[in-house]
Design an enzyme around this catalytic site. Structure first.
Site, PDB file in Angstrom:
ATOM      1  N   LYS A  73       0.837  -1.168   0.220  1.00 37.96           N
ATOM      2  CA  LYS A  73       0.143  -0.066  -0.231  1.00 37.96           C
ATOM      3  C   LYS A  73       0.762   1.233  -0.091  1.00 37.96           C
ATOM      4  O   LYS A  73       0.439   2.155  -0.505  1.00 37.96           O
ATOM      5  CB  LYS A  73      -1.039  -0.134   1.237  1.00 37.96           C
ATOM      6  N   ASP A 109     -10.028   2.686   2.334  1.00 34.39           N
ATOM      7  CA  ASP A 109      -9.984   2.331   3.765  1.00 34.39           C
ATOM      8  C   ASP A 109     -10.651   3.106   4.779  1.00 34.39           C
ATOM      9  O   ASP A 109     -11.688   2.880   5.581  1.00 34.39           O
ATOM     10  CB  ASP A 109      -8.724   1.951   4.199  1.00 34.39           C
TER      11      ASP A 109
END
Ligand code: ATR
Length: 296
Positions: A73, A109
């Site tokens: 990420k 997220d």
């Protein structure tokens, strides 16, 4: 609707390492089926030294969109033509959308967590919140807590430096916010008591994740008595030792797991890739399927 693969079928995918147990293909292929989109989503196990080749190769193959998960990420940010503000602030990208000038990076997220809280009827506005952990996963959560306009945020981590660094960073990103870093449990419970309100506690550590299902990020019973709400980002097991500790501490306490966060980060990615809005009823149908999948 035909759900056959043809020469026109578009591809979406997940880059992670490992990805063998990921339920993202279930979420994304269910959404494609619901919308009747001619798309398929596959999971790719990409080792860190192959990330650049995978991201560039996926672009060359005209893959429409990618999810990116642990451990890529942060590293994937080097291969983007554009990064949205939330992703830059969090320092992590989990969604890539193919555009004419290259990959555009997003972080779903954070909005996924906010939609999950909303769906569970948990409102952090004006509340005192403790975030447990100060690793990669904590960054999107801390950002969501601050976006929710929580009153006071304690970041508690067994390694103080990481909590302090995160508190300093997010204090400068969200001027006017009140963030305190702590690493001694006695100091945390004393600081919570001094607030004279109940706390919402969010576990972002890996403590309690399968197979270490008896672990908790905090063992102190007093801590749990000072909380009325527990949110775990873990969903395997579906009921963690942390959730149990929150719920057992006092009558009326409640705790939720991370499955809805997982669902809604995927839903948000799908919305970005396809310029659609996924209604709550559709998301909740997939949620029921996910719960079945993970309970079996
Ligand atoms: P992630 O990116 O998934 O958040 P990470 O960056 O390795 O993973 O961070 C894991 C977090 O969980 C850290 O805050 C870690 O604490 P340290 O910074 O002290 O290492 C925390 N953590 C992991 N296992 C834990 C445990 N058993 N008890 C308490 N905290 C734990």
């Amino acid at each position: 609707m035909s759900f056959e693969i043809t020469s026109r079928t578009g591809l979406l995918g997940l880059l992670g390492h490992p990805v063998g147990h990921s339920v993202s293909p279930f979420i994304q292929n269910s959404l494609a089926e619901h919308f009747g989109h001619d798309l398929r989503y596959l999971a790719y196990d990409v080792e860190p030294d192959a990330l650049e080749a995978a991201v560039k190769g996926a672009y060359a193959l005209k893959i429409r969109g990618l999810n990116v998960t642990v451990p890529h990420k942060q590293a994937v940010r080097a291969f983007l033509a554009y990064e949205d503000e939330a992703a830059a602030r969090i320092g992590a990208v989990n969604t890539l959308k193919r555009e004419a000038d290259g990959w555009h990076g997003y972080n779903t997220d954070m909005p996924g967590f906010l939609r999950a809280l909303k769906s569970d009827g948990i409102n952090l506005k004006g509340r005192n919140v403790v975030v447990l952990g100060a690793g990669g996963a904590a960054r999107a959560i801390v950002s969501a807590v601050l976006e929710s306009e929580a009153k006071k945020l304690f970041i508690y981590n067994r390694t103080y430096e990481k909590a302090a660094e995160m508190a300093a960073y997010f204090t400068s990103e969200y001027p006017g916010s009140c963030i305190v870093a702590l690493s001694a449990i006695d100091e945390l419970t004393a600081a919570m008591k001094a607030e004279e309100t109940q706390f919402a506690a969010i576990n972002t550590t890996s403590a309690g994740m399968y197979p270490n299902v008896d672990d908790k990020p905090v063992d102190d019973e007093e801590f749990y008595r000072l909380c009325d709400t527990g949110v775990d980002i873990i969903f395997n097991p579906l009921r963690t030792a942390f959730m149990k500790a929150v719920e057992d501490a006092k009558e009326g306490n409640r705790a939720v797991n991370g499955l809805k966060m997982l669902l809604f980060q995927g839903v948000r990615s799908y919305e970005i890739w396809n310029d659609v809005e996924v209604p709550d009823e559709v998301a909740m149908k997939i949620y029921a399927g996910l719960t079945d999948l993970l309970s079996s």
